[in-house]
Each structure stands twice: as C-alpha cells, then as structure tokens.
Write a protein that holds these residues in place. Structure first.
Motif, PDB file in Angstrom:
ATOM      1  N   ARG A   4       0.829  -1.207   0.000  1.00  0.00           N
ATOM      2  CA  ARG A   4       0.000   0.000   0.000  1.00  0.00           C
ATOM      3  C   ARG A   4       0.860   1.251   0.000  1.00  0.00           C
ATOM      4  NH1 ARG A   4      -4.998  -0.339  -1.536  1.00  0.00           N
ATOM      5  NH2 ARG A   4      -5.976  -2.163  -0.711  1.00  0.00           N
ATOM      6  N   ARG A   5       0.355   2.260  -0.638  1.00  0.00           N
ATOM      7  CA  ARG A   5       1.008   3.558  -0.598  1.00  0.00           C
ATOM      8  C   ARG A   5      -0.013   4.572  -0.113  1.00  0.00           C
ATOM      9  NH1 ARG A   5       0.910   3.806  -7.008  1.00  0.00           N
ATOM     10  NH2 ARG A   5      -1.124   4.730  -7.150  1.00  0.00           N
ATOM     11  N   PRO A   6       0.442   5.615   0.545  1.00  0.00           N
ATOM     12  CA  PRO A   6      -0.498   6.541   1.174  1.00  0.00           C
ATOM     13  C   PRO A   6      -1.077   7.610   0.258  1.00  0.00           C
ATOM     14  CG  PRO A   6       1.740   7.110   1.769  1.00  0.00           C
ATOM     15  CD  PRO A   6       1.822   5.848   0.947  1.00  0.00           C
ATOM     16  N   GLN A 109      -8.546   6.418   9.524  1.00  0.00           N
ATOM     17  CA  GLN A 109      -7.107   6.468   9.273  1.00  0.00           C
ATOM     18  C   GLN A 109      -6.858   7.407   8.090  1.00  0.00           C
ATOM     19  OE1 GLN A 109      -5.162   2.593   9.257  1.00  0.00           O
ATOM     20  NE2 GLN A 109      -6.986   1.715  10.228  1.00  0.00           N
ATOM     21  N   LEU A 110      -6.785   8.675   8.388  1.00  0.00           N
ATOM     22  CA  LEU A 110      -6.748   9.700   7.343  1.00  0.00           C
ATOM     23  C   LEU A 110      -5.553   9.565   6.406  1.00  0.00           C
ATOM     24  CD1 LEU A 110      -7.899  12.787   9.436  1.00  0.00           C
ATOM     25  CD2 LEU A 110      -9.282  11.169   8.115  1.00  0.00           C
ATOM     26  N   GLU A 111      -4.477   8.962   6.862  1.00  0.00           N
ATOM     27  CA  GLU A 111      -3.288   8.796   6.025  1.00  0.00           C
ATOM     28  C   GLU A 111      -3.413   7.615   5.071  1.00  0.00           C
ATOM     29  OE1 GLU A 111      -2.838   6.000   9.364  1.00  0.00           O
ATOM     30  OE2 GLU A 111      -3.577   8.043   9.194  1.00  0.00           O
ATOM     31  N   CYS A 112      -4.377   6.744   5.297  1.00  0.00           N
ATOM     32  CA  CYS A 112      -4.551   5.545   4.463  1.00  0.00           C
ATOM     33  C   CYS A 112      -5.465   5.859   3.281  1.00  0.00           C
ATOM     34  CB  CYS A 112      -5.141   4.407   5.281  1.00  0.00           C
ATOM     35  SG  CYS A 112      -4.031   3.816   6.555  1.00  0.00           S
ATOM     36  N   ARG A 113      -4.939   5.705   2.102  1.00  0.00           N
ATOM     37  CA  ARG A 113      -5.684   5.961   0.869  1.00  0.00           C
ATOM     38  C   ARG A 113      -5.782   4.653   0.107  1.00  0.00           C
ATOM     39  NH1 ARG A 113      -8.300  10.734   1.262  1.00  0.00           N
ATOM     40  NH2 ARG A 113      -7.153  11.866   2.850  1.00  0.00           N
ATOM     41  N   GLU A 146     -16.303  12.872   4.854  1.00  0.00           N
ATOM     42  CA  GLU A 146     -15.878  14.256   4.629  1.00  0.00           C
ATOM     43  C   GLU A 146     -14.520  14.525   5.270  1.00  0.00           C
ATOM     44  OE1 GLU A 146     -17.584  18.468   6.025  1.00  0.00           O
ATOM     45  OE2 GLU A 146     -18.924  17.365   4.685  1.00  0.00           O
ATOM     46  N   ARG A 147     -14.300  13.998   6.452  1.00  0.00           N
ATOM     47  CA  ARG A 147     -13.003  14.184   7.114  1.00  0.00           C
ATOM     48  C   ARG A 147     -11.898  13.470   6.356  1.00  0.00           C
ATOM     49  NH1 ARG A 147     -15.504  13.637  13.009  1.00  0.00           N
ATOM     50  NH2 ARG A 147     -16.303  11.829  11.939  1.00  0.00           N
ATOM     51  N   TRP A 148     -12.191  12.264   5.866  1.00  0.00           N
ATOM     52  CA  TRP A 148     -11.178  11.514   5.127  1.00  0.00           C
ATOM     53  C   TRP A 148     -10.829  12.225   3.822  1.00  0.00           C
ATOM     54  CZ3 TRP A 148     -11.261   8.772   0.417  1.00  0.00           C
ATOM     55  CH2 TRP A 148     -10.160   7.931   0.196  1.00  0.00           C
ATOM     56  N   VAL A 149     -11.839  12.653   3.076  1.00  0.00           N
ATOM     57  CA  VAL A 149     -11.597  13.367   1.815  1.00  0.00           C
ATOM     58  C   VAL A 149     -10.878  14.680   2.088  1.00  0.00           C
ATOM     59  CG1 VAL A 149     -12.712  14.553  -0.122  1.00  0.00           C
ATOM     60  CG2 VAL A 149     -13.510  12.285   0.572  1.00  0.00           C
ATOM     61  N   GLY A 150     -11.299  15.400   3.122  1.00  0.00           N
ATOM     62  CA  GLY A 150     -10.715  16.704   3.437  1.00  0.00           C
ATOM     63  C   GLY A 150      -9.333  16.657   4.054  1.00  0.00           C
TER      64      GLY A 150
END
Length: 179
Positions: A4-6, A109-113, A146-150
C-alpha cells in the motif's frame, strides 16, 4: 509484492481489454474452478483483482467470506476495487456489513488511501438495492467520509462529488451484468 502507498488514486471507470473480453464472452465467468480462484486470490494484486471480478460477475457468493477478509486486510494496492465490485454484485445485507466494517476501520485512518472510494460506492449501491441507509452516517456533513476526503488539501470540499463518482464507478462496473 506491491504494498500500500499513502497517496490517493482516482477511480477508473473504463473497462480494460481483458474485462471487455469477459463482457463479450459471458460464459467465461463460470469456467474458473474453485482451485483456480483460490490460487488467484493468493497471488499478487492483478490476479486478485481478476479473481474478485470473476467471482462478482458470476455472483459466486460462496466466496463472500474470503473476499470480505481480503478487503478488510487490505494487503495489496488496487485489489480492493475488485473485492468491492464482488460485494456489490452479491447484493446482500452481509455484503453491506462487510463494507461498513471496512469503512469503519479505514476512514478514520486519514493517512490511508486504500479502497475507501470503491467501498463507499458499493455500499451506496447496496443501500439503494436493499432499501437501507448504511452509507448515510459516513457521508453526513462532518462525517467520516468528509473528514477523510478533506485530509488532503487538494481534495477538500469534494466529498459529495467524490462519493457520487465512487457510486457511479461501481454502477458502471456492475452494469454490464445486471439483469
């Protein structure tokens, strides 16, 4: 093995040549044995993606537990798109529960994309089919979506558009096989 990459990646709604071949020759969906599917799901992301698509196209729900486990583990990049398609095609409350578990685990996990977009799109599709509203709490104003996208400066303010395009992508992927 690709890890995985962030960084985020857009959802691709175009069908690749192998997928086009599957659409044209629908009978291929039943030609893979359980042993072949097991082997594909144990390999790298391309084979996992292919196996998940074929399992989803054929609605081979006996693979639900394995597909759900692989999605929740989120080990390899891109493969989760296929898992989300399969769960959307299976179309049951059990599949919605797996997608809810995935989003509950990975949206904070906001850093996980990873595969949050396809997972939300699949859940929105299932909500529509099942008459449920599981996705509502994720896409609510100031919700996890919204928090994850933002979390990334270049995606702030695009939560609704991103959710809608994720749903549209899943619909496009599932569309050729809908009866």
């Amino acid at each position: 093995m690709i890890r995985r990459r962030p960084c985020p990646r857009p959802v691709n709604t175009r069908m690749s040549d192998p997928v086009r071949a599957i659409v044209r020759g629908r009978s291929i969906k039943n030609k893979l044995s359980d042993q072949e599917i097991r082997a594909l799901l144990a390999y790298e992301w391309r084979s996992r993606l292919t196996a998940a698509w074929l399992v989803g196209v054929a609605r081979r729900v006996e693979w639900r537990e394995r597909i759900g486990g692989l999605l929740l583990a989120s080990e390899l990049t891109y493969a989760g798109q296929g898992y989300c398609l399969a769960l959307a095609r299976f179309g049951s409350q059990d599949d919605a529960d797996i997608l809810v578990s995935y989003l509950d685990r990975y949206l904070p996990q906001l850093e996980c994309r990873y595969d949050q977009g396809p997972a939300l799109g699949a859940l929105m599709r299932l909500d529509s089919q099942l008459g449920t509203s599981h996705s509502a709490r994720f896409v609510a104003p100031d919700g996890l979506w919204e928090r994850w996208v933002g979390a990334l400066p270049h995606t702030r303010g695009t939560a609704t558009a991103w959710a809608d395009s994720s749903r549209a992508a899943i619909d496009a992927w599932c569309g050729p096989w809908d009866a």
